[in-house]
Each structure stands twice: as structure tokens, then as C-alpha cells.
Design an enzyme around this catalytic site. Structure first.
Site, PDB file in Angstrom:
ATOM      1  N   LYS A  20       0.874  -1.167   0.000  1.00 18.12           N
ATOM      2  CA  LYS A  20       0.000   0.000   0.000  1.00 18.12           C
ATOM      3  C   LYS A  20       0.916   1.222   0.000  1.00 18.12           C
ATOM      4  O   LYS A  20       1.469   1.600   1.025  1.00 18.12           O
ATOM      5  CB  LYS A  20      -0.896   0.001   1.244  1.00 18.12           C
ATOM      6  CG  LYS A  20      -2.203   0.821   1.097  1.00 18.12           C
ATOM      7  CD  LYS A  20      -2.015   2.302   0.826  1.00 18.12           C
ATOM      8  CE  LYS A  20      -1.564   3.037   2.084  1.00 18.12           C
ATOM      9  NZ  LYS A  20      -1.467   4.540   1.820  1.00 18.12           N
TER      10      LYS A  20
ATOM     11  N   GLY B   6      -4.442   3.546  -2.205  1.00 21.67           N
ATOM     12  CA  GLY B   6      -5.507   4.016  -1.322  1.00 21.67           C
ATOM     13  C   GLY B   6      -4.956   4.884  -0.217  1.00 21.67           C
ATOM     14  O   GLY B   6      -3.755   5.158  -0.144  1.00 21.67           O
TER      15      GLY B   6
ATOM     16  N   GLU C  64      10.011   1.883  10.555  1.00 21.35           N
ATOM     17  CA  GLU C  64      11.080   2.855  10.302  1.00 21.35           C
ATOM     18  C   GLU C  64      10.421   4.218  10.342  1.00 21.35           C
ATOM     19  O   GLU C  64       9.644   4.564   9.448  1.00 21.35           O
ATOM     20  CB  GLU C  64      11.746   2.571   8.952  1.00 21.35           C
ATOM     21  CG  GLU C  64      13.106   3.246   8.798  1.00 21.35           C
ATOM     22  CD  GLU C  64      13.013   4.575   8.094  1.00 21.35           C
ATOM     23  OE1 GLU C  64      12.964   5.602   8.815  1.00 21.35           O
ATOM     24  OE2 GLU C  64      12.987   4.591   6.863  1.00 21.35           O
TER      25      GLU C  64
ATOM     26  N   CYS D 125      13.944  11.133   6.481  1.00 22.55           N
ATOM     27  CA  CYS D 125      13.792  10.865   7.912  1.00 22.55           C
ATOM     28  C   CYS D 125      15.119  10.927   8.654  1.00 22.55           C
ATOM     29  O   CYS D 125      15.159  11.204   9.849  1.00 22.55           O
ATOM     30  CB  CYS D 125      13.123   9.516   8.120  1.00 22.55           C
ATOM     31  SG  CYS D 125      13.904   8.172   7.210  1.00 22.55           S
TER      32      CYS D 125
ATOM     33  N   GLU E  55      10.586  16.790  14.374  1.00 20.20           N
ATOM     34  CA  GLU E  55      10.926  16.572  12.965  1.00 20.20           C
ATOM     35  C   GLU E  55      10.130  17.536  12.086  1.00 20.20           C
ATOM     36  O   GLU E  55       8.903  17.533  12.098  1.00 20.20           O
ATOM     37  CB  GLU E  55      10.626  15.124  12.572  1.00 20.20           C
ATOM     38  CG  GLU E  55      11.060  14.779  11.172  1.00 20.20           C
ATOM     39  CD  GLU E  55      10.839  13.315  10.833  1.00 20.20           C
ATOM     40  OE1 GLU E  55      11.745  12.696  10.264  1.00 20.20           O
ATOM     41  OE2 GLU E  55       9.744  12.798  11.135  1.00 20.20           O
TER      42      GLU E  55
END
Length: 470
Positions: free
Chosen positions: A170, A201, A245, A279, A377
Site C-alpha cells: 500500500k 488508497g 522505520e 527521515c 521533525e
């Protein structure tokens, strides 16, 4: 842009169960470039059933044969590199060169590594009077983010295939076209029907249905820590394996004696890479107070070399962020930094262009560890530079967030840098500009996640252990 009207399930493109659509928007000009189906729980169920039906045959396939198919998939990605790169530039906004060299180049390298590793990996060993078997965990539900739309897919799919697992992917709703091209590549490579399945989706509908499905044995998710917590709770309630993660607030520690101009330039380049949407971006630069103002001046000069603009223009070094929501989020963080007393030395929250989701490359000085921009972040082209007094102070600041994904240390010699890096609470540290290694484990400490990706450690996430005593 080309888009499929259905889902890739059981080796073919099938119509979606419902009629809802997702618009794919080019973040550079805010124009709709395609629409894809918004998958439902019914679509997810069909994909999981296809994956479960294909599991026994794929798990029984010889590892060398599985590895050969990963190699064939790699070859298709190489052949279609230009097309995939153009698609990533259109739906993500990454500059053309970065799309080709990193967004497509890195996944090709990862696929190559698993084509080799899958053939040589020891799936069983003898320990005393026991034979220990490493077997596929089963059906994997892979939920991937938009910031690296091909790399994050390959980093999950390649090791899962090598392990003998089957999958349902997905992808993020902002970048589904890249995932559709990947499904085409899987089909072209000859991966057996049902081994890989794709459902496009939204997270709250298709993503949640995939995480909750009783036919999924492991959920592998890359994305925000907030969503990771929800998926972890779902998996925990079902006693289901999970690999997460998540976010990061990585520290770039420049120790006295390091090559300051080189370290600062590399740090700025890292934060500006992919418009700050990584990230593990080194968003906190820590500099000893005696060299602090020099570092701030160097950073301001370096960031001036990152013009924003059309990502297809060779002169552009910084494309837009992914969407209007992310642009507003990054601008709000910049305003928060000013409000809390940080010194703005470059950039700011004003829009650099009238059209497109652009954010000016921004550098803050006089940042203290407790400030919001030093703790949370941001996921945009924003660098915070913090002073420290001595190495112990630098270590306290570096380890002083809830995250622990990436990091960097610069010193006069590798021995000094490694000694400092050993004390950092983070999953990966670059020493004096160390290069990315596709076989080294990638993952985080603390709230940056659970588990590892890439290399043999990444393959291990998709295996379970059985021992036979005789």
C-alpha cells in the site's frame, strides 16, 4: 502521466471494488496529473487472499531462483530508469538529476544487493545437535511513504521476496504512480502471480485494513512516529510481527579539529537533499562555541547555492515539498523558531514562488536544545545550528531527543570520530562523510523505530526461526 484504473492483484490489473479516486498532484505547479483508485477493505482482502494463495509455492522456491527473479526485476528497473525518474519528478517534485541518480539509482543498487545476498544467504545452520531453519514469516503488508517512493518499496519488497514471503503493498497516496510502475516491472520480470500485489488508497482506509487483516503475518511500515504507534498497537493486539522505520532528528556533530568548511557544506547539502524530506536528514548541526559564528557564516553561504524552482530545470537544486499541508507545516515550524528566539540567518517562511509548494531553504542560528525546531521533525529544508561547550555537552545535546535514526561526526581523525559515535544513541552514524552502504543495516533507536532494513539484517526481518533437534 500514465495511471492504472485498477489494482495489481494475483498477477493482473483488476478493477477496484469501489469508485472513489485519488488525485495525484504535481507539487511544482499544483496541477492534477493523474487519478488512481482509492482502495477499500474489499480490495485489500482480495490482495491478501492472493498473497496467501501464492505463499506455499513461493516459499518452496529455491533461494537461488528467488534471487534470480530479483535480479530480473533489477534489470527491468534499469531499462525503465528514465521513465521512472520522470514520474518521480512529476509526482514528488524532486529535481530531475536527484530523481535519476538517487530515487532510482539507490533502489537499483538495493535490488542488486538482494539478488546477490538471496543466493548466498545461509537459511539453515547446525548448532550442536540441532538444525536451525530460517523460514519466511509469511504474508507481508508493506506500507510505504511518499518521500522515497521507489527506494522504500524496493527496501521492503526485495528482502521479503528473497526470504520467500509474499506481499501486499500500500504506497503513499501522494506518489502512487511510481508504485504502479514498480508493479509493471514486477510483472515484466516474471515474478509469479500473487507473490506481489498492489493496492492504492489512503492510510486510514486501505492502510488500516492491511494492518488489521488477519491474513497478514508482518506489517512493515515506514512513515511518521505517530502513525507508527497506531500500527504497533494494531499489531500488538493481534500478536503480529511489525517492522517500523519512523521519524528522526539527526545530529551532525562537528568536533574541534575537523575540516569545518567541508563539514558544514556537507551538512547543508544533506539537509537540502530531497528538499529536506528525509527521515535521517542531519537537521541539527552541533558546533563548538569557539567556531560557532564561522560555521553559521559558512552555512549561510552554502545554502545560498540552492536555488528553488522547476525541478526539471538543470539549474534548480531545490524542488517543492510534497503538498500544501506539508508546506504549511514547514512554514509553521519556521515561524515557531523565530517566535522562540532563534536567529534566522537564511530563508524564512515567505513563499519563494507564487505557484507550487515551495519553501525557502532556511538556516537558524542561536538554537537551544529545548526549542521546538531542535526537538521535532520538520521534514523540510530547515537547518538548526546549535553551539556546544565541550564533547560531553555535544553528546548530551545529540542524544537529547526522542529520536535516534541517523547522525554524523566530523573530527580530525576517524579514531576520535568513532569514539564519539559509539556513545550516540542512534542507529547509523556517518564518520567524516562516510558513504551510504546498501548492505549496512538502517533503522533507529528510541522512537525512530523497530527493526532494520537493508543488507542481511533487513532480510532477517522477514524470517522466523525453527529448530530441529536430532
Amino acid at each position: 502521466m500514465k495511471a492504472h484504473d485498477g489494482m495489481y492483484i494475483g498477477g493482473e490489473w483488476r478493477p477496484a471494488a469501489g469508485t472513489d479516486r485519488i488525485e495525484v498532484v504535481n507539487p511544482a505547479d499544483e496541477q492534477v496529473i493523474a487519478t488512481v483508485p482509492a482502495g477499500s477493505a474489499e480490495d485489500v482482502d482480495a490482495a491478501v487472499r492472493a498473497a496467501r494463495a501464492a505463499l506455499p509455492g513461493w516459499a518452496a522456491t529455491a533461494p537461488a531462483e528467488r534471487a534470480a527473479l530479483i535480479g530480473a526485476l533489477r534489470d527491468v528497473l534499469v531499462a525503465r530508469k528514465g521513465e521512472i525518474a520522470e514520474t518521480i519528478t512529476a509526482e514528488l517534485g524532486a529535481t530531475s538529476g536527484f530523481s535519476e541518480n538517487v530515487h532510482v539509482g539507490a533502489p537499483i543498487a538495493v535490488a542488486s544487493s538482494y539478488a546477490e545476498l538471496g543466493a548466498e544467504y545461509a537459511f539453515e545452520e547446525r548448532i550442536g545437535n540441532s538444525t536451525v531453519l530460517l523460514e519466511p514469516v509469511g504474508v507481508v503488508g508493506a506500507i510505504t511513504p511518499w518521500n522515497y517512493p521507489l527506494h522504500q518499496v524496493v527496501a521492503k519488497v526485495a528482502p521479503a521476496l528473497a526470504a520467500g514471503c509474499t506481499l501486499v503493498l500500500k504506497p503513499a497516496e501522494d506518489t502512487p504512480l511510481t508504485a504502479q510502475l514498480f508493479a509493471e516491472a514486477v510483472h515484466e520480470a516474471g515474478v509469479p502471480a500473487g507473490v506481489f500485489n498492489l493496492v492504492t488508497g489512503t492510510g486510514p482506509v486501505a492502510g488500516q485494513a492491511l494492518a488489521e487483516h488477519e491474513g497478514v503475518d508482518l506489517v512493515s511500515f515506514t512513515g511518521s512516529t505517530a502513525v507508527g504507534r497506531k500500527i504497533g498497537a494494531i499489531a500488538g493486539a493481534a500478536v503480529k510481527r511489525v517492522a517500523l522505520e519512523l521519524g528522526g532528528k539527526s545530529a551532525n556533530v562537528i568536533l574541534p579539529g575537523a575540516d569545518l568548511p567541508k563539514a558544514v557544506a556537507a551538512g547543508v547539502a544533506d539537509v537540502m537533499s530531497n528538499t529536506g524530506q528525509s527521515c535521517n536528514a542531519l537537521t541539527r548541526m552541533l558546533v563548538q562555541r569557539d567556531q560557532y559564528e564561522e560555521a553559521v557564516s559558512l552555512a549561510a553561504a552554502a545554502v545560498a547555492k540552492y536555488p528553488t524552482g522547476d525541478p526539471r530545470d538543470p539549474g534548480t537544486r531545490l524542488g517543492p515539498v510534497i503538498n500544501a499541508k506539508q508546506r504549511a507545516r514547514v512554514r509553521a515550524y519556521i515561524d515557531k523558531g523565530v517566535e522562540e528566539g532563534a536567529r534566522l540567518v537564511a530563508g524564512g517562511s515567505e513563499a519563494p514562488h507564487e505557484q507550487g509548494y515551495f519553501v525557502a531553504p532556511t538556516v537558524f542560528a542561536d538554537v537551544t536544545p529545548e526549542m521546538t525546531i531542535a526537538q521535532e521533525e520538520i521534514f523540510g529544508p530547515v537547518l538548526a545550528i546549535l553551539p556546544y561547550e565541550d564533547e560531553e555537552d555535544a553528546l548530551r545535546i545529540a542524544n537529547g531527543t526522542v529520536y535516534g535514526l541517523g547522525g554524523a561526526v566530523w573530527a580530525a581523525d576517524a579514531e576520535t570520530a568513532v569514539a564519539f559515535a559509539r556513545r550516540m544513541d542512534t542507529g547509523q552514524v556517518d564518520i567524516n562523510g562516510g558513504r551510504f552502504n546498501v548492505r549496512a543495516p538502517f533503522g533507529g533507536y528510541k522512537q525512530s523505530g523497530v527493526g532494520r532494513e537493508l543488507g542481511p539484517h533487513g532480510l532477517g526481518e522477514y524470517l522466523q526461526t525453527k529448530s530441529l533437534q536430532f
